[in-house]
Design an enzyme around this catalytic site. Structure first.
Site, PDB file in Angstrom:
ATOM      1  N   HIS A   1       0.452  -1.247  -0.034  1.00 53.18           N
ATOM      2  CA  HIS A   1      -0.242   0.053   0.471  1.00 53.18           C
ATOM      3  C   HIS A   1       0.730   1.186   0.181  1.00 53.18           C
ATOM      4  O   HIS A   1       0.871   2.258  -0.167  1.00 53.18           O
ATOM      5  CB  HIS A   1      -0.951   0.065   1.512  1.00 53.18           C
ATOM      6  CG  HIS A   1      -0.645   0.206   2.421  1.00 53.18           C
ATOM      7  ND1 HIS A   1      -0.316  -1.011   3.682  1.00 53.18           N
ATOM      8  CD2 HIS A   1       0.146   1.504   3.322  1.00 53.18           C
ATOM      9  CE1 HIS A   1       0.657  -0.716   4.098  1.00 53.18           C
ATOM     10  NE2 HIS A   1       0.558   0.730   4.315  1.00 53.18           N
TER      11      HIS A   1
ATOM     12  N   ASP B   1      -0.288  -8.111   1.671  1.00 53.16           N
ATOM     13  CA  ASP B   1       0.284  -6.263   1.311  1.00 53.16           C
ATOM     14  C   ASP B   1       1.933  -6.242   1.432  1.00 53.16           C
ATOM     15  O   ASP B   1       2.625  -4.993   1.855  1.00 53.16           O
ATOM     16  CB  ASP B   1      -0.243  -5.607   2.783  1.00 53.16           C
ATOM     17  CG  ASP B   1       0.154  -3.759   2.181  1.00 53.16           C
ATOM     18  OD1 ASP B   1      -0.040  -3.844   1.503  1.00 53.16           O
ATOM     19  OD2 ASP B   1      -0.290  -3.674   3.595  1.00 53.16           O
TER      20      ASP B   1
ATOM     21  N   SER C   1       4.706   2.356   8.021  1.00 49.60           N
ATOM     22  CA  SER C   1       4.305   0.480   7.282  1.00 49.60           C
ATOM     23  C   SER C   1       5.826   0.442   6.526  1.00 49.60           C
ATOM     24  O   SER C   1       6.504   1.831   5.699  1.00 49.60           O
ATOM     25  CB  SER C   1       3.240   1.043   6.300  1.00 49.60           C
ATOM     26  OG  SER C   1       2.332   0.997   7.531  1.00 49.60           O
TER      27      SER C   1
END
Length: 355
Positions: free
Chosen positions: A103, A133, A207
């Protein structure tokens, strides 16, 4: 005492003294390292606990990622707008492969990677896997710092972990936490990603960064914060993709460019059906229209107990079996519908991702 005995007694006294001295000297030499170690341990015990060694080993291999996304102009403004997306990544080898979260780099126009030594460079997307992801980037630089890795390492509940990333573009930041679960209890039972849960904070921009243990070895790729039913973040519950899974996905993306998974087309959920049927299995809560499951006649509230001759102990195990099945393969499924035991044959399709 006569004169003839004095030399003998004097000689014995000297001999005993020499022997005793040699014994004491030998004891001192033997005990010296032990005393030094004891003194060192005493000094160390007076020092505060620190993870500086782990950070020094791992942090140089954690990079900042800046992705630019362009949006077309609207009716009111013809000029396109550019949005900066923040993230982190981990240098996995000396040829420039970087693991990050999908993402962070999905649907972007350009990607720039910033190393902790001040170097900056553009990056190429090698491949992405929306299910876990994860994404693999490639950078062209020499003398790259590589994150410490141990393929035999396994994380346990209660392990201390450090999350390293670039939250909110504040610069590299380290947060500390404890592993709460190593997978299989995330509540996202339709997912093929076996996530770790911990309470090391992951804010926006962190992230894709590294989750390392107290020795600095990579144990996971930081993913996201848990979201409640209304979409609000829940404090203290964060996720990471385990290192073993991330390594496997990275290898597949480098070699093949994508991760191909089998697709059955069922939704699953918790149910007391296992107690009713006296055996473990998968309770079907829904069937995707025109899916392999739909074409094979499966319905909501069916209870699958066997796939391809293998007894299924849980929904996670069944989904994993389907996921690793080559699309086009026919599998026999044994299941219960009420009190009736039935069998059907499904042709597994390829899992398609929604962008």
């Amino acid at each position: 005492m006569t004169r003839s005995t004095r030399p003998k007694n004097w000689f014995s006294y000297i001999l005993r003294s020499i022997v005793l001295g040699l014994v004491v000297a030998a004891l001192v030499i033997w005990l010296q390292p032990l005393l030094q170690n004891w003194q060192t341990s005493q000094q160390q015990s007076n020092q505060p606990m620190s993870f500086a060694k782990a950070v020094n080993r791992a942090a140089p291999a954690v990079v900042n990622i800046y992705s630019l996304t362009e949006f077309r102009g609207s009716y009111y403004s013809r000029r396109p707008s550019t949005v900066l997306r923040l993230g982190s990544g981990v240098i996995m080898d000396n040829v420039g492969h970087v693991l990050t979260a999908a993402h962070v780099v999905g649907n972007v126009s350009s990607i720039e990677v910033a190393l902790q030594d001040g170097r900056r460079t553009s990056a190429q997307v090698i491949g992405m896997d929306p299910v876990t992801d994860l994404a693999v980037l490639r950078i062209e630089l020499d003398n790259l710092p590589v994150i410490p890795q141990d393929n035999q390492l396994r994380s346990n509940v209660g392990d201390v972990v450090l999350a390293i990333g670039n939250p909110l573009n504040l610069g590299q930041t380290i947060t500390q936490g404890i592993v709460s679960a190593t997978g299989g209890r995330m509540g996202v039972i339709n997912s093929h990603a076996d996530l770790m849960q911990m309470d090391a904070v992951i804010n926006e921009g962190a992230s894709g960064g590294a989750l390392v243990n107290s020795e600095g070895y990579l144990v996971g790729i930081n993913n996201a914060q848990f979201r409640g039913p209304a979409g609000q973040g829940v404090e203290g519950i964060y996720f990471a993709v385990p290192y073993s899974l991330a390594r496997t996905i990275m290898k597949t993306l480098i070699e093949e460019g994508e991760v191909v998974r089998g697709y059955l087309g069922i939704n699953t959920g918790d149910t007391p059906a296992a107690q009713v049927y006296q055996q473990p299995g998968i309770f079907v809560t829904g069937v995707d229209p025109n899916s392999p499951a739909d074409r094979a006649g499966l319905r909501a509230e069916d209870y699958i107990v066997e796939i391809a001759g293998e007894q299924i102990s849980s929904a996670a195990e069944g989904l994993a079996l389907i996921s690793t099945t080559t699309p086009g393969t026919e599998l026999e499924i044994r299941y219960f519908r009420g009190n009736e035991e039935l069998t059907t044959t499904v042709t597994i399709a390829k899992l398609r991702y929604q962008s």
